[in-house]
Write a protein that holds these residues in place. Structure first.
Motif, PDB file in Angstrom:
ATOM      1  N   HIS A 167     -52.620  28.202  56.518  1.00  0.00           N
ATOM      2  CA  HIS A 167     -52.533  29.130  55.486  1.00  0.00           C
ATOM      3  C   HIS A 167     -53.580  30.125  54.891  1.00  0.00           C
ATOM      4  N   ILE A 168     -54.864  29.850  55.346  1.00  0.00           N
ATOM      5  CA  ILE A 168     -55.941  30.370  54.870  1.00  0.00           C
ATOM      6  C   ILE A 168     -56.953  30.976  56.146  1.00  0.00           C
ATOM      7  N   ASP A 169     -56.498  31.864  56.717  1.00  0.00           N
ATOM      8  CA  ASP A 169     -57.221  32.741  57.680  1.00  0.00           C
ATOM      9  C   ASP A 169     -58.815  33.402  57.110  1.00  0.00           C
ATOM     10  N   ILE A 170     -59.629  32.817  57.538  1.00  0.00           N
ATOM     11  CA  ILE A 170     -60.952  33.133  56.846  1.00  0.00           C
ATOM     12  C   ILE A 170     -61.534  34.353  57.364  1.00  0.00           C
ATOM     13  N   VAL A 171     -60.755  34.990  58.146  1.00  0.00           N
ATOM     14  CA  VAL A 171     -61.282  36.395  58.958  1.00  0.00           C
ATOM     15  C   VAL A 171     -60.563  37.336  58.118  1.00  0.00           C
ATOM     16  N   ASP A 172     -61.082  38.585  57.701  1.00  0.00           N
ATOM     17  CA  ASP A 172     -60.502  39.709  57.323  1.00  0.00           C
ATOM     18  C   ASP A 172     -60.379  40.673  58.416  1.00  0.00           C
ATOM     19  N   TRP A 173     -59.163  40.778  59.306  1.00  0.00           N
ATOM     20  CA  TRP A 173     -59.004  41.493  60.176  1.00  0.00           C
ATOM     21  C   TRP A 173     -59.006  43.036  60.179  1.00  0.00           C
ATOM     22  N   HIS A 174     -58.716  43.551  58.739  1.00  0.00           N
ATOM     23  CA  HIS A 174     -58.537  44.607  58.335  1.00  0.00           C
ATOM     24  C   HIS A 174     -59.968  45.462  58.009  1.00  0.00           C
ATOM     25  N   GLN A 175     -60.946  44.488  57.589  1.00  0.00           N
ATOM     26  CA  GLN A 175     -62.245  44.804  56.937  1.00  0.00           C
ATOM     27  C   GLN A 175     -63.363  44.771  58.091  1.00  0.00           C
ATOM     28  N   ARG A 177     -63.474  42.574  60.450  1.00  0.00           N
ATOM     29  CA  ARG A 177     -63.394  41.115  61.222  1.00  0.00           C
ATOM     30  C   ARG A 177     -64.363  40.365  60.457  1.00  0.00           C
ATOM     31  N   ARG A 178     -64.637  40.476  59.314  1.00  0.00           N
ATOM     32  CA  ARG A 178     -65.860  39.549  58.492  1.00  0.00           C
ATOM     33  C   ARG A 178     -65.109  38.773  57.552  1.00  0.00           C
ATOM     34  N   PHE A 179     -65.836  37.764  57.268  1.00  0.00           N
ATOM     35  CA  PHE A 179     -65.389  36.675  56.504  1.00  0.00           C
ATOM     36  C   PHE A 179     -64.645  37.116  55.024  1.00  0.00           C
ATOM     37  N   ILE A 180     -63.409  36.570  54.849  1.00  0.00           N
ATOM     38  CA  ILE A 180     -62.753  37.146  53.691  1.00  0.00           C
ATOM     39  C   ILE A 180     -63.400  36.751  52.195  1.00  0.00           C
ATOM     40  N   GLY A 181     -64.475  36.063  52.257  1.00  0.00           N
ATOM     41  CA  GLY A 181     -65.068  35.850  50.982  1.00  0.00           C
ATOM     42  C   GLY A 181     -64.731  34.498  50.057  1.00  0.00           C
ATOM     43  N   GLU A 182     -65.454  33.983  49.536  1.00  0.00           N
ATOM     44  CA  GLU A 182     -65.076  32.704  48.971  1.00  0.00           C
ATOM     45  C   GLU A 182     -64.030  32.823  47.810  1.00  0.00           C
ATOM     46  N   GLN A 183     -64.098  33.776  47.182  1.00  0.00           N
ATOM     47  CA  GLN A 183     -63.106  34.070  46.228  1.00  0.00           C
ATOM     48  C   GLN A 183     -61.526  33.970  46.718  1.00  0.00           C
ATOM     49  N   ARG A 184     -61.457  34.795  47.551  1.00  0.00           N
ATOM     50  CA  ARG A 184     -60.029  34.879  48.326  1.00  0.00           C
ATOM     51  C   ARG A 184     -59.773  33.520  49.090  1.00  0.00           C
ATOM     52  N   ALA A 185     -60.678  32.867  49.535  1.00  0.00           N
ATOM     53  CA  ALA A 185     -60.576  31.589  50.499  1.00  0.00           C
ATOM     54  C   ALA A 185     -60.271  30.728  49.174  1.00  0.00           C
ATOM     55  N   GLY A 200     -53.622  24.368  55.678  1.00  0.00           N
ATOM     56  CA  GLY A 200     -54.205  24.547  56.941  1.00  0.00           C
ATOM     57  C   GLY A 200     -54.925  25.703  56.804  1.00  0.00           C
ATOM     58  N   TRP A 201     -56.389  25.315  57.306  1.00  0.00           N
ATOM     59  CA  TRP A 201     -57.301  26.429  57.540  1.00  0.00           C
ATOM     60  C   TRP A 201     -57.395  27.004  58.691  1.00  0.00           C
ATOM     61  N   LEU A 202     -57.452  28.251  58.869  1.00  0.00           N
ATOM     62  CA  LEU A 202     -57.359  28.917  60.347  1.00  0.00           C
ATOM     63  C   LEU A 202     -58.520  29.677  60.431  1.00  0.00           C
ATOM     64  N   THR A 203     -59.331  29.438  61.736  1.00  0.00           N
ATOM     65  CA  THR A 203     -60.555  30.027  61.991  1.00  0.00           C
ATOM     66  C   THR A 203     -60.277  30.472  63.466  1.00  0.00           C
ATOM     67  N   HIS A 204     -61.307  31.341  63.858  1.00  0.00           N
ATOM     68  CA  HIS A 204     -61.267  32.226  65.083  1.00  0.00           C
ATOM     69  C   HIS A 204     -62.853  32.325  65.638  1.00  0.00           C
ATOM     70  N   HIS A 205     -63.423  31.182  66.171  1.00  0.00           N
ATOM     71  CA  HIS A 205     -64.852  31.049  66.225  1.00  0.00           C
ATOM     72  C   HIS A 205     -65.441  32.237  66.965  1.00  0.00           C
ATOM     73  N   ALA A 206     -64.863  33.062  67.800  1.00  0.00           N
ATOM     74  CA  ALA A 206     -65.494  34.031  68.624  1.00  0.00           C
ATOM     75  C   ALA A 206     -65.934  35.059  67.533  1.00  0.00           C
ATOM     76  N   VAL A 207     -65.339  35.335  66.557  1.00  0.00           N
ATOM     77  CA  VAL A 207     -65.647  36.547  65.907  1.00  0.00           C
ATOM     78  C   VAL A 207     -66.050  35.938  64.302  1.00  0.00           C
ATOM     79  N   TRP A 213     -69.531  31.163  58.905  1.00  0.00           N
ATOM     80  CA  TRP A 213     -70.123  29.888  59.295  1.00  0.00           C
ATOM     81  C   TRP A 213     -70.697  28.931  58.129  1.00  0.00           C
ATOM     82  N   GLU A 214     -71.383  29.790  57.321  1.00  0.00           N
ATOM     83  CA  GLU A 214     -72.014  28.921  56.087  1.00  0.00           C
ATOM     84  C   GLU A 214     -70.610  28.416  55.127  1.00  0.00           C
TER      85      GLU A 214
END
Length: 242
Positions: A167-175, A177-185, A200-207, A213-214
């Motif tokens: 339910h929570i993809d921590i990558v912002d694919w439209h900006q 490929r950066r972290f979506i930010g704490e607030q959005r998460a 469910g937390w969704l991550t994509h280690h390669a990007v 990571w923090e």
């Protein structure tokens, strides 16, 4: 919604006591990012479900995985077969159903050979897009679970097929490929707390960037949630060794 601090989020976790789980997508070969992911899981003792692309996977990948890592099937070859301009999909509606299902079966057999008992019979469609007519056929080739993204319609995606989404993809694919930010998460997580399904937390280690990571490292230290394994959520018992 008012801004949520780390302290506020932890208080909400203590009050709601949600069940969390963690899925990471697109694994295919060893890399520094993958090693960092595995180290984070081991250090935090948070169960990791690694979605591996079977027809791209290198055998050396599996030598890095300890027995606690669950391996899920991430499509077949993760190639986009959608028409130009369409949303990316490995399994577009224009492809013959038997052809698509045959690719899933071949990929499943390869993943089982490479991963051994770590491979759970759980299917993760690339780009989280999958045809309902194919979902109804997955149990016929030995798959018993399906994992996509967003709120599920029901715990059973089809007869013999349990669905547990992220339910929570921590990558912002439209900006970039950066972290979506704490607030959005935090907002996404809180949105699903009242539901009847694990969050469910969704991550994509390669990007992942440094902020992603923090965030994960801090998230995994919070008290309140219970981190469930994929085996538990899909009601799967691994074959005994021997």
């Amino acid at each position: 919604m008012a801004a949520i601090s780390w302290k506020g989020f932890e208080e909400e976790l203590a009050r709601r006591k949600p069940v969390f789980w963690w899925r990471d997508d697109d694994a295919a070969k060893p890399s520094p990012a993958l090693e960092r992911l595995l180290s984070l899981s081991a250090a935090s003792r948070v169960p990791l479900a690694l979605a591996v692309i079977p027809l791209r996977a290198e055998p050396s990948l599996f030598s890095l995985l300890d027995e606690e890592i669950a391996v899920l099937q991430h499509g077949g070859d993760h190639a986009n077969r959608a028409a130009p301009g369409g949303k990316k999909s490995e399994f577009p509606g224009t492809e013959d159903k038997n052809t698509a299902l045959g690719r899933v079966a071949i990929a499943r057999a390869r993943l089982a050979e490479l991963a051994g008992p770590r491979a759970l019979p759980v299917f993760v469609p690339p780009w989280n897009r999958f045809r309902q007519d194919l979902a109804g056929e997955l149990s016929s080739i030995g798959l018993c679970g399906l994992s996509g993204y967003g709120a599920r319609r029901a715990a059973g995606a089809a007869p013999g097929l349990r669905q547990v989404n992220t339910h929570i993809d921590i990558v912002d694919w439209h900006q970039g490929r950066r972290f979506i930010g704490e607030q959005r998460a935090f907002e996404l997580a809180v949105k699903y707390f009242p539901g009847d399904e694990p969050v469910g937390w969704l991550t994509h280690h390669a990007v992942h960037d440094a902020a992603a990571w923090e965030f994960l490292a801090r998230l995994f230290t919070l008290r309140g949630p219970r981190w469930a394994s994929a085996e538990e959520l899909f009601s799967y018992t691994r074959p005994a060794h021997g």
